[in-house]
Design a protein around this motif. Sequence first.
Motif, PDB file in Angstrom:
ATOM      1  N   LEU A 275       0.827  -1.208   0.000  1.00  0.00           N
ATOM      2  CA  LEU A 275       0.000   0.000   0.000  1.00  0.00           C
ATOM      3  C   LEU A 275       0.864   1.262   0.000  1.00  0.00           C
ATOM      4  O   LEU A 275       0.555   2.242  -0.678  1.00  0.00           O
ATOM      5  N   GLY A 276       1.955   1.229   0.778  1.00  0.00           N
ATOM      6  CA  GLY A 276       2.848   2.383   0.801  1.00  0.00           C
ATOM      7  C   GLY A 276       3.506   2.622  -0.539  1.00  0.00           C
ATOM      8  O   GLY A 276       3.626   3.769  -0.997  1.00  0.00           O
ATOM      9  N   ALA A 277       3.943   1.553  -1.189  1.00  0.00           N
ATOM     10  CA  ALA A 277       4.547   1.706  -2.511  1.00  0.00           C
ATOM     11  C   ALA A 277       3.527   2.191  -3.524  1.00  0.00           C
ATOM     12  O   ALA A 277       3.834   3.023  -4.397  1.00  0.00           O
ATOM     13  N   LEU A 278       2.294   1.691  -3.429  1.00  0.00           N
ATOM     14  CA  LEU A 278       1.239   2.164  -4.324  1.00  0.00           C
ATOM     15  C   LEU A 278       0.997   3.655  -4.130  1.00  0.00           C
ATOM     16  O   LEU A 278       0.838   4.407  -5.102  1.00  0.00           O
ATOM     17  N   LEU A 279       0.986   4.093  -2.881  1.00  0.00           N
ATOM     18  CA  LEU A 279       0.847   5.520  -2.603  1.00  0.00           C
ATOM     19  C   LEU A 279       1.966   6.323  -3.254  1.00  0.00           C
ATOM     20  O   LEU A 279       1.736   7.388  -3.845  1.00  0.00           O
ATOM     21  N   MET A 280       3.192   5.804  -3.190  1.00  0.00           N
ATOM     22  CA  MET A 280       4.339   6.544  -3.708  1.00  0.00           C
ATOM     23  C   MET A 280       4.431   6.536  -5.225  1.00  0.00           C
ATOM     24  O   MET A 280       5.253   7.262  -5.792  1.00  0.00           O
ATOM     25  N   THR A 281       3.638   5.704  -5.909  1.00  0.00           N
ATOM     26  CA  THR A 281       3.587   5.822  -7.370  1.00  0.00           C
ATOM     27  C   THR A 281       2.878   7.101  -7.789  1.00  0.00           C
ATOM     28  O   THR A 281       3.021   7.555  -8.935  1.00  0.00           O
ATOM     29  N   ARG A 282       2.095   7.694  -6.882  1.00  0.00           N
ATOM     30  CA  ARG A 282       1.357   8.914  -7.181  1.00  0.00           C
ATOM     31  C   ARG A 282       1.877  10.128  -6.430  1.00  0.00           C
ATOM     32  O   ARG A 282       1.830  11.245  -6.928  1.00  0.00           O
TER      33      ARG A 282
END
Length: 434
Positions: A275-282
């Motif tokens: 979830l944290g990595a997904l957040l950091m894609t944006r």
Amino acid sequence: MPTTFSSSRRPAWAGRNYTLLTASAVVTSLGSHGALIASAFAVLGAGGDGGDVGLVAAARTLPLVLFLLIGGAVADRLPRHRVMVAANVLNCVSQAAFAALVLAGEAQLWQMMLLSALGGVGQAFFGPAAEGMLLSSVEGEQAGRAFAVFRMAMQGSTLGGAALGGLMIAAMGPGWVLAADAAAFAVAAALRAFLDVKHIPPRAPGGGLLSDLRDGWREFSGRPWLWGIVIQFSIANAVVGAADAVYGPLVARDHLGGAAPWGLALAFFGAGTVLGALLMTRWKPRRLLFVGTLCVFPLALPSAALAVPVPVAVLCAVMCVTGLTVEVFGVSWMTALHQEIPEEKLSRVSAYDWFGSLALVPATMALAGPAETVFGRTEALWGCAALVVVVTAAVLCVPDVRNLQRRTVPVTGAAPDAGDKGSADAERPVGGLG
């Protein structure tokens, strides 16, 4: 801006090397995170106690620390993919032997320590080479997104590996999980053999290994944000490693129901990192390290939760939140290294990063059992949580940690003098959020 795709439907920044590195990292992450749990329960299954678990963990980490700087210098001299493949082969052999001993029911403590030590040697050469290879595989303003996607894929496999490992241990025993990890290293070595290094400029002849190490030290020590955060994580990694590798399995055995619930909790940590990595894609925070460091404070929560100890459901929630916030730091850290460190010195600087971050881990692993005896398990876990909070607050006092800002063009050239700002304030950001 809209993402462009190649004919293979990959994003433009996901080239051959990036794709191979991501695929191989997924494979090894699936195996290794189950093996971390399996090794602890293999020691316990052989009649060992918490101190023995700590000794086996320390046996892996000590050679990792001792050989890291040499591994970084070698990776900046030789083709990095060859160093990675050789390290994977060593890890495969050592884990296969570990698995065979456990499956035969003949594993002794000294044998488990020796094989763990061989795995640590392999990781010492692999880590700096892999980080340098990954950081050099992307460029431009999409670097942060590329690192986030890489970490999301890797952490997603952590989610599956930890959960599957816990279930396999409960159903089949730890030996089969260790065997699966050996197979994963073999597959990863085959994938990494196809990496292309023609785009990397040949290294200029240097003055030898010691000269390379001194050059890497100048690059490392000239940046206060770099050595400040490494000192922070030398303590944080040490106490969190002891809590996870030694106290976690013991709390799981005594209060949570064994290996499967502990594997589930680690899987929730993996879910949080996804979830944290997904957040950091944006999300592109402008002050990379300030935001990232704030997100390290929750790393104290799992130790506190184990100290209580909380029910499994609460522990899983805590691990998920911690994984999310720590991943924000992880992507921010990789982006900062990518934009600030010259490509030809990436592996050496990564080696100093790894060395500092892991330097105290062997001692804390070995002392975790005695500390439990002297202070008690609950008190030791509360101490772990308190230390994480203290060192994270301290590193925020470093101006460069608060001020280093996102750019889109990597730095080239030598490290700044120790007296200047380490380019934290010298460059203005291009885009991003505050």
